[in-house]
Motif scaffolding. Structure first.
Motif, PDB file in Angstrom:
ATOM      1  N   UNK A   1     -77.414 127.875  25.256  1.00 23.50           N
ATOM      2  CA  UNK A   1     -76.686 128.648  24.117  1.00 23.50           C
ATOM      3  C   UNK A   1     -75.190 128.392  24.341  1.00 23.50           C
ATOM      4  N   UNK A   2     -74.662 128.670  23.246  1.00 24.69           N
ATOM      5  CA  UNK A   2     -73.047 128.427  23.084  1.00 24.69           C
ATOM      6  C   UNK A   2     -72.548 129.895  22.524  1.00 24.69           C
ATOM      7  N   UNK A   3     -71.344 130.330  23.490  1.00 23.52           N
ATOM      8  CA  UNK A   3     -70.524 131.343  23.231  1.00 23.52           C
ATOM      9  C   UNK A   3     -69.521 131.142  22.086  1.00 23.52           C
ATOM     10  N   UNK A   4     -69.632 131.812  20.813  1.00 26.08           N
ATOM     11  CA  UNK A   4     -68.713 131.484  19.869  1.00 26.08           C
ATOM     12  C   UNK A   4     -68.179 132.749  19.688  1.00 26.08           C
ATOM     13  N   UNK A   5     -66.913 132.596  18.857  1.00 25.13           N
ATOM     14  CA  UNK A   5     -66.196 133.878  18.431  1.00 25.13           C
ATOM     15  C   UNK A   5     -67.102 134.745  17.457  1.00 25.13           C
ATOM     16  N   UNK A   6     -67.421 135.832  18.000  1.00 28.43           N
ATOM     17  CA  UNK A   6     -68.190 136.783  17.057  1.00 28.43           C
ATOM     18  C   UNK A   6     -69.794 136.521  17.373  1.00 28.43           C
ATOM     19  N   UNK A   7     -70.458 135.480  17.919  1.00 31.31           N
ATOM     20  CA  UNK A   7     -71.761 135.502  18.310  1.00 31.31           C
ATOM     21  C   UNK A   7     -71.971 134.615  19.262  1.00 31.31           C
TER      22      UNK A   7
ATOM     23  N   UNK B   1     -71.780 140.913  20.450  1.00 30.75           N
ATOM     24  CA  UNK B   1     -71.958 139.695  19.636  1.00 30.75           C
ATOM     25  C   UNK B   1     -73.235 139.749  19.008  1.00 30.75           C
ATOM     26  N   UNK B   2     -73.149 139.073  17.779  1.00 32.90           N
ATOM     27  CA  UNK B   2     -74.430 138.710  16.923  1.00 32.90           C
ATOM     28  C   UNK B   2     -75.021 137.671  17.855  1.00 32.90           C
ATOM     29  N   UNK B   3     -76.167 137.474  17.662  1.00 30.57           N
ATOM     30  CA  UNK B   3     -76.954 136.481  18.419  1.00 30.57           C
ATOM     31  C   UNK B   3     -77.648 135.657  17.217  1.00 30.57           C
ATOM     32  N   UNK B   4     -77.686 134.386  16.971  1.00 28.70           N
ATOM     33  CA  UNK B   4     -78.387 133.756  15.978  1.00 28.70           C
ATOM     34  C   UNK B   4     -79.299 132.732  16.596  1.00 28.70           C
ATOM     35  N   UNK B   5     -80.364 132.341  16.139  1.00 27.69           N
ATOM     36  CA  UNK B   5     -81.405 131.359  16.767  1.00 27.69           C
ATOM     37  C   UNK B   5     -81.967 130.615  15.436  1.00 27.69           C
ATOM     38  N   UNK B   6     -82.244 129.391  15.213  1.00 27.96           N
ATOM     39  CA  UNK B   6     -82.908 128.730  14.241  1.00 27.96           C
ATOM     40  C   UNK B   6     -84.133 128.360  14.821  1.00 27.96           C
ATOM     41  N   UNK B   7     -85.358 128.481  13.865  1.00 25.36           N
ATOM     42  CA  UNK B   7     -86.661 128.153  14.483  1.00 25.36           C
ATOM     43  C   UNK B   7     -87.169 127.332  13.164  1.00 25.36           C
ATOM     44  N   UNK B   8     -87.995 126.243  13.524  1.00 20.92           N
ATOM     45  CA  UNK B   8     -88.617 125.628  12.643  1.00 20.92           C
ATOM     46  C   UNK B   8     -89.540 126.452  11.839  1.00 20.92           C
ATOM     47  N   UNK B   9     -89.629 126.243  10.590  1.00 19.83           N
ATOM     48  CA  UNK B   9     -90.601 127.231   9.843  1.00 19.83           C
ATOM     49  C   UNK B   9     -92.065 126.875   9.993  1.00 19.83           C
ATOM     50  N   UNK B  10     -92.415 125.788  10.305  1.00 19.75           N
ATOM     51  CA  UNK B  10     -93.778 125.521  10.655  1.00 19.75           C
ATOM     52  C   UNK B  10     -94.209 126.047  12.077  1.00 19.75           C
ATOM     53  N   UNK B  11     -93.288 126.355  13.004  1.00 19.81           N
ATOM     54  CA  UNK B  11     -93.604 126.794  13.927  1.00 19.81           C
ATOM     55  C   UNK B  11     -93.878 128.416  14.245  1.00 19.81           C
ATOM     56  N   UNK B  12     -95.020 128.755  13.732  1.00 23.30           N
ATOM     57  CA  UNK B  12     -95.414 130.149  13.553  1.00 23.30           C
ATOM     58  C   UNK B  12     -95.339 131.112  14.725  1.00 23.30           C
TER      59      UNK B  12
END
Length: 144
Positions: free
Chosen positions: A67-73, A107-118
Motif C-alpha cells: 500500500x501507499x499512504x497518500x494525502x487523505x487516503x 483515511x479512506x481506503x481504496x483498492x482496485x479489483x479486476x472485474x473478472x476476479x469474482x
C-alpha cells in the motif's frame, strides 16, 4: 486466531516476488512480468513509495499487503492471502489489523479489483467496500 503483521524489507524480495506472482496467476492479470522482474518492481516500490506488510500465522507468512499512504487516503495496491489459507478469515483479520494498528482511522481506503476476479470482488464487498468507479477499455483493431 492470532495473526501478526510484519513489515517487509529488501531482504524479503524473493518472497514478495513469489507471492506477487501467485496473486497475478489467481486474478488472471495479463502482465507478462517474470519472477525476476516482479522482484525488481517490488524493490523499486518498497524503497520509494510503498510499504509491504506480511501477514503471519504461527510463524508462517500467509499473505501480504502492498500500500501507499497518500494525502487523505490509503491506496491498497495489492492484497494477497495464500490459496491454502483462504476461507479461514485470515484476509478479513489481516485487513482489520491493518485498519486498527497501521493505517490512520481518518483515511479512506481504496483498492482496485479486476472485474473478472469474482472471488476478490465478493471478498471486498463482504468486508465493507463499495463500488465507486468502473474502468472500461477498448483495444486497437488491426488495420486491414
Amino acid at each position: 486466531m492470532v495473526l501478526l503483521l510484519r513489515r517487509a524489507t529488501i531482504s524479503d524480495l524473493e518472497l514478495l516476488g513469489s507471492l506477487n506472482h501467485q496473486l497475478i496467476e489467481d486474478e488472471k492479470h495479463r502482465t507478462a512480468l517474470t519472477l525476476s522482474q516482479l522482484r525488481e518492481r517490488m524493490r523499486s516500490w518498497i524503497t520509494v513509495d510503498y510499504t509491504a506488510m506480511f501477514f503471519e500465522y504461527k510463524g508462517e507468512v500467509v499473505g501480504y499487503a502492498l500500500y501507499r499512504d497518500e494525502p487523505g487516503l490509503i491506496y491498497l495496491r495489492q492484497f494477497f492471502v495464500r490459496r491454502d489459507r483462504r476461507r479461514k478469515s485470515m484476509g478479513r483479520k489481516a485487513l482489520e489489523l491493518l485498519r486498527t494498528q497501521i493505517w490512520p482511522a481518518n483515511k479512506r481506503i481504496t483498492v482496485e479489483v479486476l472485474s473478472a476476479n469474482e472471488p476478490a470482488v465478493a471478498f471486498w464487498k463482504a468486508v465493507g467496500f463499495k463500488e465507486y468507479a468502473l474502468t472500461l477499455e477498448i483495444f486497437p483493431s488491426a488495420v486491414s
